[in-house]
Design an enzyme around this catalytic site. Structure first.
Site, short mmCIF file in Angstrom:
data_model
loop_
_atom_site.label_atom_id
_atom_site.label_comp_id
_atom_site.label_asym_id
_atom_site.label_seq_id
_atom_site.Cartn_x
_atom_site.Cartn_y
_atom_site.Cartn_z
N LYS A 33 -14.14 -102.64 -5.42
CA LYS A 33 -15.41 -102.33 -6.26
C LYS A 33 -16.27 -103.37 -6.57
O LYS A 33 -17.64 -103.15 -6.87
CB LYS A 33 -14.91 -101.44 -7.30
CG LYS A 33 -15.93 -100.33 -7.93
CD LYS A 33 -15.44 -99.38 -8.80
CE LYS A 33 -14.78 -99.41 -9.92
NZ LYS A 33 -14.67 -98.70 -10.89
N LYS B 220 -4.58 -97.92 -12.83
CA LYS B 220 -5.12 -96.85 -11.67
C LYS B 220 -6.62 -96.86 -11.76
O LYS B 220 -7.35 -97.35 -12.96
CB LYS B 220 -4.95 -95.38 -12.59
CG LYS B 220 -5.48 -94.06 -11.78
CD LYS B 220 -5.24 -92.96 -12.66
CE LYS B 220 -5.70 -91.77 -12.26
NZ LYS B 220 -7.35 -91.68 -12.47
N ASP C 55 -3.78 -98.39 -7.87
CA ASP C 55 -3.16 -97.14 -7.52
C ASP C 55 -2.16 -97.02 -6.33
O ASP C 55 -1.14 -96.04 -6.49
CB ASP C 55 -4.35 -96.29 -6.99
CG ASP C 55 -5.52 -96.13 -7.68
OD1 ASP C 55 -5.82 -95.00 -8.08
OD2 ASP C 55 -6.05 -97.19 -8.01
N LYS D 41 -9.80 -100.67 -16.48
CA LYS D 41 -9.32 -102.22 -16.39
C LYS D 41 -10.45 -103.21 -16.44
O LYS D 41 -10.09 -104.22 -17.26
CB LYS D 41 -8.76 -102.48 -14.77
CG LYS D 41 -7.67 -101.66 -14.40
CD LYS D 41 -7.17 -101.90 -13.14
CE LYS D 41 -8.13 -101.34 -11.96
NZ LYS D 41 -8.46 -99.96 -12.07
P1 ADP Z 1 -11.70 -99.70 -13.88
O1 ADP Z 1 -11.97 -100.97 -13.85
O2 ADP Z 1 -10.24 -99.34 -14.07
O3 ADP Z 1 -12.09 -98.98 -12.58
P2 ADP Z 1 -13.77 -99.45 -15.78
O4 ADP Z 1 -13.58 -100.38 -16.60
O5 ADP Z 1 -14.90 -99.74 -14.84
O6 ADP Z 1 -12.55 -98.83 -15.04
O7 ADP Z 1 -14.28 -98.12 -16.55
C1 ADP Z 1 -14.53 -96.93 -16.06
C2 ADP Z 1 -15.54 -96.17 -16.98
O8 ADP Z 1 -14.94 -95.97 -18.19
C3 ADP Z 1 -16.91 -97.14 -17.33
O9 ADP Z 1 -17.95 -96.38 -17.32
C4 ADP Z 1 -16.35 -97.53 -18.75
O10 ADP Z 1 -17.48 -97.84 -19.60
C5 ADP Z 1 -15.60 -96.51 -19.25
N1 ADP Z 1 -14.56 -96.87 -20.24
C6 ADP Z 1 -13.64 -97.63 -20.25
N2 ADP Z 1 -12.98 -97.74 -21.34
C7 ADP Z 1 -13.58 -96.60 -22.43
C8 ADP Z 1 -13.21 -96.44 -23.71
N3 ADP Z 1 -12.29 -96.77 -24.23
N4 ADP Z 1 -14.34 -95.29 -24.26
C9 ADP Z 1 -15.32 -95.13 -23.36
N5 ADP Z 1 -15.57 -95.39 -22.17
C10 ADP Z 1 -14.64 -96.37 -21.64
MG MG Z 2 -12.75 -102.20 -12.39
#
Ligand code: ADP
Ligand code: MG
Length: 283
Positions: free
Chosen positions: A39, A8, A126, A13
């Protein structure tokens, strides 16, 4: 080996992908991470900036593949991990699958696609329409990132269904789930009991990971930097930061080591929406 990391939006990810990529590179593998999320910030913490996307580069050159060089689209990231951002289709038009197809086609033209021990596709999950399922056509393993909540597990179940569908025609397996940003795992455990699949790791919400994103670095790089600082001024605070960061990096190294054993994985049998609602609701 080709990996497709799904989950999601906002679940972690890209954070997970970048740290797994470095963990695999630490184990001596030549790794390419391909961001397949419109993104286009998948590789941000590896390179420290938003690299140009394949789709923007292609359109700037009028889709003349012969005018594009590897250095136009492949950027070196931390730990020797190479980085590509596919980019997104025009909002409200076009197809994510087309973008991924063009990306793979270009990398093949550049003789880069078969250069790597590991290619990791970081894909949003999603929706998982035909377009966003496209990376599964190239993958040996799918990995799903989820938290312990309904929405992420609902997305996970749809991704599981896509893996089951693709596995009919491709040698694709689901390596398993990675729980992220959660100290509880009761709903994850309920889900995997009903729809059996491995749980590779469960990571809690970790303040250092949030900070590392803000600083545009992965946890591995943050750790190396604080090691350098602690060797110059020997602060006990840096020492405890290192122990904490080592501990977090060990989660990712553990995931990398599991993948490098070429696990059997599963072809999942997803739940129906009704089964999922019943399973995960309190009443
Ligand atoms: P996605 O790629 O799924 O959209 P992201 O990897 O960009 O998500 O993560 C979204 C936000 O959550 C980022 O700001 C990231 O630093 C934070 N984040 C991800 N995993 C963790 C974790 N285990 N603990 C704290 N913050 C996290
Ligand atoms: Mg991402």
């Amino acid at each position: 080996m080709k990996l497709a990391v799904y989950g999601k939006g906002g679940i972690g990810k890209s954070t997970t992908s970048c740290n797994i990529s470095i963990a695999l590179a630490t184990r001596g593998k030549k790794v390419l991470q391909i961001g397949c999320d419109p993104k286009h910030d998948s590789t941000f913490t590896l390179t420290g900036f938003l690299i140009p996307t394949i789709i923007d580069t292609l359109s700037a050159k009028d889709y003349h593949y012969e005018d594009i060089w590897p250095e136009d689209v492949i950027y070196g990231g931390y730990g020797g991990v190479d980085c590509v951002e596919a980019g997104g289709p025009p909002a409200g038009a076009g197809c994510g699958g087309y973008v991924v197809g063009e990306t793979v086609k270009l990398l093949k033209e550049l003789n880069a696609f078969f250069e790597y021990d590991i290619i990791l596709f970081d894909v949003l999950g999603d929706v998982v329409c035909g377009g966003f399922a496209a990376p599964l056509n190239y993958a040996d393993y799918c990995i799903i990132v989820t938290d312990n909540g309904f929405d992420a597990l609902f997305a996970a179940n749809r991704i599981a269904a896509s893996v089951r569908e693709k596995a009919r025609t491709h040698p694709l397996r689901l390596a398993g789930l990675i729980g992220n940003r959660t100290s509880k795992r009761d709903l994850i455990d309920k889900y995997v009991e009903a729809c059996p699949m491995p749980v590779l790791e469960v990571l809690p919400l970790i303040e250092e990971i949030r900070i590392s994103r803000v600083k545009g670095k992965t946890l591995f790089e943050m750790n190396e930097r604080s090691e350098l600082e602690s060797s110059s001024n020997n602060l006990s605070q840096n020492f405890s930061t290192n122990i904490q960061n080592d501990y977090i990096c060990s989660f990712y190294l553990n995931i990398a080591d599991q993948l490098l054993t070429h696990p059997e994985g599963v072809i999942p049998r997803e739940l129906s929406d009704k089964e999922l609602f019943t399973l995960l609701s309190d009443f």
